[in-house]
Design a protein around this motif. Structure first.
Motif, PDB file in Angstrom:
ATOM      1  N   VAL A  53      -6.173   6.049  -1.351  1.00 21.52           N
ATOM      2  CA  VAL A  53      -6.781   7.060  -0.480  1.00 21.52           C
ATOM      3  C   VAL A  53      -6.507   6.732   0.987  1.00 21.52           C
ATOM      4  N   SER A  54      -5.303   6.263   1.277  1.00 25.31           N
ATOM      5  CA  SER A  54      -4.981   5.872   2.639  1.00 25.31           C
ATOM      6  C   SER A  54      -3.475   5.739   2.799  1.00 25.31           C
ATOM      7  N   ASP A  55      -3.037   5.442   4.031  1.00 23.51           N
ATOM      8  CA  ASP A  55      -1.619   5.214   4.286  1.00 23.51           C
ATOM      9  C   ASP A  55      -1.302   3.728   4.144  1.00 23.51           C
ATOM     10  N   ASN A  56      -0.043   3.371   4.382  1.00 25.66           N
ATOM     11  CA  ASN A  56       0.387   1.988   4.182  1.00 25.66           C
ATOM     12  C   ASN A  56      -0.410   1.003   5.038  1.00 25.66           C
ATOM     13  N   GLU A  57      -0.492   1.283   6.336  1.00 28.95           N
ATOM     14  CA  GLU A  57      -1.128   0.338   7.257  1.00 28.95           C
ATOM     15  C   GLU A  57      -2.595   0.104   6.914  1.00 28.95           C
ATOM     16  N   ILE A  88      -3.100  -1.853   3.617  1.00 29.37           N
ATOM     17  CA  ILE A  88      -2.917  -3.304   3.781  1.00 29.37           C
ATOM     18  C   ILE A  88      -4.174  -3.936   4.366  1.00 29.37           C
ATOM     19  N   GLN A  89      -4.733  -3.298   5.389  1.00 29.73           N
ATOM     20  CA  GLN A  89      -5.940  -3.830   6.012  1.00 29.73           C
ATOM     21  C   GLN A  89      -7.094  -3.896   5.011  1.00 29.73           C
ATOM     22  N   LEU A  90      -7.303  -2.839   4.282  1.00 25.56           N
ATOM     23  CA  LEU A  90      -8.413  -2.781   3.332  1.00 25.56           C
ATOM     24  C   LEU A  90      -8.276  -3.818   2.226  1.00 25.56           C
ATOM     25  N   LEU A  91      -7.047  -4.005   1.751  1.00 24.60           N
ATOM     26  CA  LEU A  91      -6.830  -4.851   0.574  1.00 24.60           C
ATOM     27  C   LEU A  91      -6.608  -6.326   0.911  1.00 24.60           C
ATOM     28  N   THR A  92      -6.411  -6.636   2.171  1.00 23.67           N
ATOM     29  CA  THR A  92      -6.209  -8.040   2.546  1.00 23.67           C
ATOM     30  C   THR A  92      -7.310  -8.585   3.451  1.00 23.67           C
ATOM     31  N   SER A 151      -6.533  -6.220  -4.701  1.00 25.03           N
ATOM     32  CA  SER A 151      -5.836  -5.946  -5.960  1.00 25.03           C
ATOM     33  C   SER A 151      -4.750  -6.991  -6.126  1.00 25.03           C
ATOM     34  N   HIS A 152      -4.273  -7.121  -7.334  1.00 25.52           N
ATOM     35  CA  HIS A 152      -3.199  -8.078  -7.554  1.00 25.52           C
ATOM     36  C   HIS A 152      -1.892  -7.611  -6.928  1.00 25.52           C
ATOM     37  N   TYR A 153      -1.662  -6.292  -7.001  1.00 31.44           N
ATOM     38  CA  TYR A 153      -0.394  -5.751  -6.485  1.00 31.44           C
ATOM     39  C   TYR A 153      -0.655  -4.504  -5.651  1.00 31.44           C
ATOM     40  N   LEU A 154       0.234  -4.290  -4.684  1.00 33.34           N
ATOM     41  CA  LEU A 154       0.206  -3.090  -3.855  1.00 33.34           C
ATOM     42  C   LEU A 154       1.596  -2.473  -3.840  1.00 33.34           C
TER      43      LEU A 154
END
Length: 295
Positions: free
Chosen positions: A60-64, A67-71, A77-80
């Motif tokens: 539910v977001s763009d690349n940038e 990345i911020q949300l998941l790191t 998550s295990h993979y992006l």
């Protein structure tokens, strides 16, 4: 005197083996750092892989922002898989560690799926911006197919390669390759109606899908029978969905129907039970009966 000497000699002889045993035992454990783990001599048969499922999401977001949300945030998550035109799949959490991607939910009799699953996030906005308020404006219960955003072709190819590899390494049941909505139908709708489950099954052998002949057979069968709500709900549980046992199609129950339709009848996800939905469910249960490992 001789008797006393004999008794003393005998007592001395009896103490010798004991002294010898103590000395020998101490010499074997004198250095604790010398202990070793023997993983070859004995092996237990009562075991299985810890990883039981693969859970697919959209961000539910763009690349940038993804990345911020998941790191940097409290989810991971295990993979992006981003929507860049490149050959990269990003590993964010090692597979032998627990990622925070699933949250509360259940599937195939398992709860706390973070402990036993691999999470894959795919960059995708989910519902297209012009439809975000559609449920309020149109008084719809659930988003239809056209509200969802498409995935890039390259993303699908990356998903296929990654899921094939993980499923093979962990011997994951086709039924247990699921979407976030399958395990948390009242909270989540990702990866949404435009995630190509059928294509992944047909072109890459990924996940579960029903046989069309079985669907036709059960469609005719259902037309001549009248299954009760409780019987239909039991069929959902048989496949793996968590659903209540009330004798009505309340909101929580319709959420399960919608999640099922997003996965197996994505072009008509209504949240309403009908003959086709039940026939698909029956066909899946016939095909995959007894295919889960609950241990």
């Amino acid at each position: 005197m001789a008797k006393n000497i004999t008794a003393l000699a005998l007592a001395s002889l009896l103490t010798l083996p004991l002294i010898g045993c103590v000395t020998t035992f101490k010499s074997q454990i004198a250095n604790p750092e010398s202990f070793t783990i023997d993983s070859e001599t004995y092996q237990a048969t009562g075991k299985s892989q810890r990883i039981k499922s693969i859970v697919l999401h959209y961000t539910v977001s763009d690349n940038e922002r993804s990345i911020q949300l998941l790191t940097k945030g409290k989810v991971s998550s295990h993979y992006l898989i981003m929507d860049n035109d490149d050959d990269k799949i990003y590993s964010l959490v090692p597979e032998n560690q627990r990622a925070w991607h699933a949250g509360d939910g259940s599937f195939a009799g398992r709860t706390i799926l973070n402990d036993t699953s691999i999470g894959i996030e795919i960059v995708n906005i989910g519902i297209q911006p012009q439809y975000l308020s559609a449920l309020k404006d149109d008084e719809l219960d659930y988003h239809p197919y056209e509200h969802y955003a498409l995935f890039d072709e390259l993303q699908i190819k990356k998903v296929a390669q990654l899921v094939q590899d993980i499923a093979k390494r962990y011997d994951i049941s086709p039924k247990n390759i699921i979407g976030h909505s399958d395990l948390a139908p009242s909270r989540k709708i990702d990866p949404g109606a435009k995630f190509p489950w059928q294509r992944l099954y047909k072109e890459y052998g990924i996940g579960a899908w029903y046989d069309e002949g079985d669907k036709r057979y059960f469609t005719k069968e259902v037309e001549f029978t009248t299954p009760t709500i409780l019987e239909i709900k039991q069929a959902f549980r048989d496949y793996g969905y968590q659903i209540n046992d009330s004798d009505e199609w309340d909101k929580a129950s319709r959420d399960v129907i919608y999640a099922f339709q997003l996965h197996f009848r994505p072009q008509q996800p209504t949240g309403k039970m009908d003959i086709e939905t039940y026939a698909i469910l029956k066909a899946l249960n016939k095909k995959y009966a007894g295919r889960d490992d609950f241990y």
